[in-house]
Design an enzyme around this catalytic site. Structure first.
Site, PDB file in Angstrom:
ATOM      1  N   LYS A 133       0.879  -1.180   0.000  1.00 28.79           N
ATOM      2  CA  LYS A 133       0.000   0.000   0.000  1.00 28.79           C
ATOM      3  C   LYS A 133       0.911   1.223   0.000  1.00 28.79           C
ATOM      4  CE  LYS A 133      -4.287   1.612   2.038  1.00 28.79           C
ATOM      5  NZ  LYS A 133      -4.913   1.899   0.744  1.00 28.79           N
TER       6      LYS A 133
HETATM    7  N1  PMP Z   1      -7.679  -1.997  -2.887  1.00 28.71           N
HETATM    8  C1  PMP Z   1      -7.080  -0.794  -2.878  1.00 28.71           C
HETATM    9  C2  PMP Z   1      -6.267  -0.394  -4.054  1.00 28.71           C
HETATM   10  C3  PMP Z   1      -7.234   0.075  -1.779  1.00 28.71           C
HETATM   11  O1  PMP Z   1      -6.645   1.276  -1.766  1.00 28.71           O
HETATM   12  C4  PMP Z   1      -8.057  -0.327  -0.697  1.00 28.71           C
HETATM   13  C5  PMP Z   1      -8.282   0.599   0.466  1.00 28.71           C
HETATM   14  N2  PMP Z   1      -7.280   0.464   1.432  1.00 28.71           N
HETATM   15  C6  PMP Z   1      -8.655  -1.599  -0.753  1.00 28.71           C
HETATM   16  C7  PMP Z   1      -8.442  -2.402  -1.858  1.00 28.71           C
HETATM   17  C8  PMP Z   1      -9.518  -2.091   0.380  1.00 28.71           C
HETATM   18  O2  PMP Z   1      -8.724  -2.395   1.512  1.00 28.71           O
HETATM   19  P1  PMP Z   1      -9.288  -2.231   2.987  1.00 28.71           P
HETATM   20  O3  PMP Z   1     -10.499  -3.073   3.082  1.00 28.71           O
HETATM   21  O4  PMP Z   1      -8.189  -2.724   3.848  1.00 28.71           O
HETATM   22  O5  PMP Z   1      -9.576  -0.787   3.180  1.00 28.71           O
END
Ligand code: PMP
Length: 284
Positions: free
Chosen positions: A150
């Site tokens: 991320k």
């Molecule tokens: N994919 C991407 C590219 C994201 O930025 C996010 C948000 N963090 C998610 C999926 C969903 O992840 P989460 O459920 O941990 O927020």
């Protein structure tokens, strides 16, 4: 009120500043998280911290604070904000360096925590379901910049979101290099067909969404067969129901995809049931 912590100091929206030589700004060199607090309690903080530290490790970025200490900073930031329901954005950048790319010029990573109000889709918009398109911009190849990291490099995701804006849609789904559906610009994707709930596997090269994991558990509890499988656009076109999951979006039903009506064309019964289970889960 927005509360911001930068390298040990507390700020307001007005006083929070970063250096123009920070490699997070110059090169997108850094990692981040998006977390929520419900009723003053931080949701799945341990999972988010694990993902943040894994992302940093993968890009050879040393976070200059132990996880347990960073956890305390995040909890204090939420308490200081006075917000019961909040969005929390921890960021770790490579830090201040010079104008060259070389991370060796950045002696110390910079750490930031932002706590602010959460902006969510209005209930009636979710009931209607979102309109989603396929973005022409693919997700970065997992061996270039792994989508499992991320990172602060969200330009592909920004481009995909712009494509949705230009098309007048709410969201965009990004494909991987093989043309399979990977994920949204800030959400994972699920499809429902009969009793089976499917979502792409992590090794396909997607972010390991924390909401995704919770929803998989809730779907299994609800008696669905949960499978991690490659998904193609056809699978969404012909699904009974489809929805996005993410920290900010929670569970967001898809009503239309690439102009095709999905299922009944609004939030379907299984999606609504999972939304209800999710709401109960986060308040528990
Ligand atoms: N994919 C991407 C590219 C994201 O930025 C996010 C948000 N963090 C998610 C999926 C969903 O992840 P989460 O459920 O941990 O927020």
């Amino acid at each position: 009120m927005a509360t911001i912590w930068i390298d040990g100091e507390w700020h307001t929206r007005e006083t929070a500043r970063v250096s123009v030589f920070d490699h997070g700004l110059l090169y997108g060199d850094g990692v981040f998280e998006g977390i929520r607090a419900y009723s003053g309690k931080v949701f799945k903080l341990a999972d988010h911290l694990d993902r943040l530290y894994d992302s940093a490790h993968a890009v050879l970025l040393e976070i200059p604070m132990e996880k347990a200490a960073f956890r305390k900073v995040i909890e204090e930031a939420v308490a200081r904000s006075g917000l019961q329901d909040a969005y929390i954005r921890p960021i770790v950048t490579r830090g201040v360096g010079d104008l060259g790319v070389d991370p060796r010029k950045c002696p110390r990573a910079s750490m930031i925590v932002i706590v602010d109000e959460i902006k969510i889709w209005p209930a009636e918009r979710l009931e209607q379901g979102l309109s989603v398109i396929t973005a022409g911009t693919p997700i970065p190849h997992r061996e270039s910049l792994s989508p499992r990291v991320k990172s602060l490099n969200y330009l592909s995701h920004c481009m995909a979101k712009l494509e949705a804006n230009v098309a007048g849609a709410d969201e965009a789904l990004m494909l991987d290099a093989g043309g399979h559906v990977a994920e949204g610009t800030g959400q994972n994707i699920f499809v429902v067909k009969g009793d089976t709930v499917r979502t792409p596997p992590l090794h396909a090269g997607i972010l390991a969404g924390i909401t995704r994991k919770v929803v998989m558990e809730l779907a299994a509890e609800a008696g669905h067969q949960v499978r991690e499988e490659i998904i193609n656009r056809f699978d969404i076109y012909t699904a009974d129901e489809a929805f996005l999951t993410g920290t900010a979006s929670e569970i967001a039903p898809i009503a239309r995809y690439d102009g095709r009506k999905i299922g009944c064309g609004k939030a379907g019964p299984k999606t609504r049931d999972l939304m209800q289970r999710f709401r109960e889960y986060v308040r528990r």
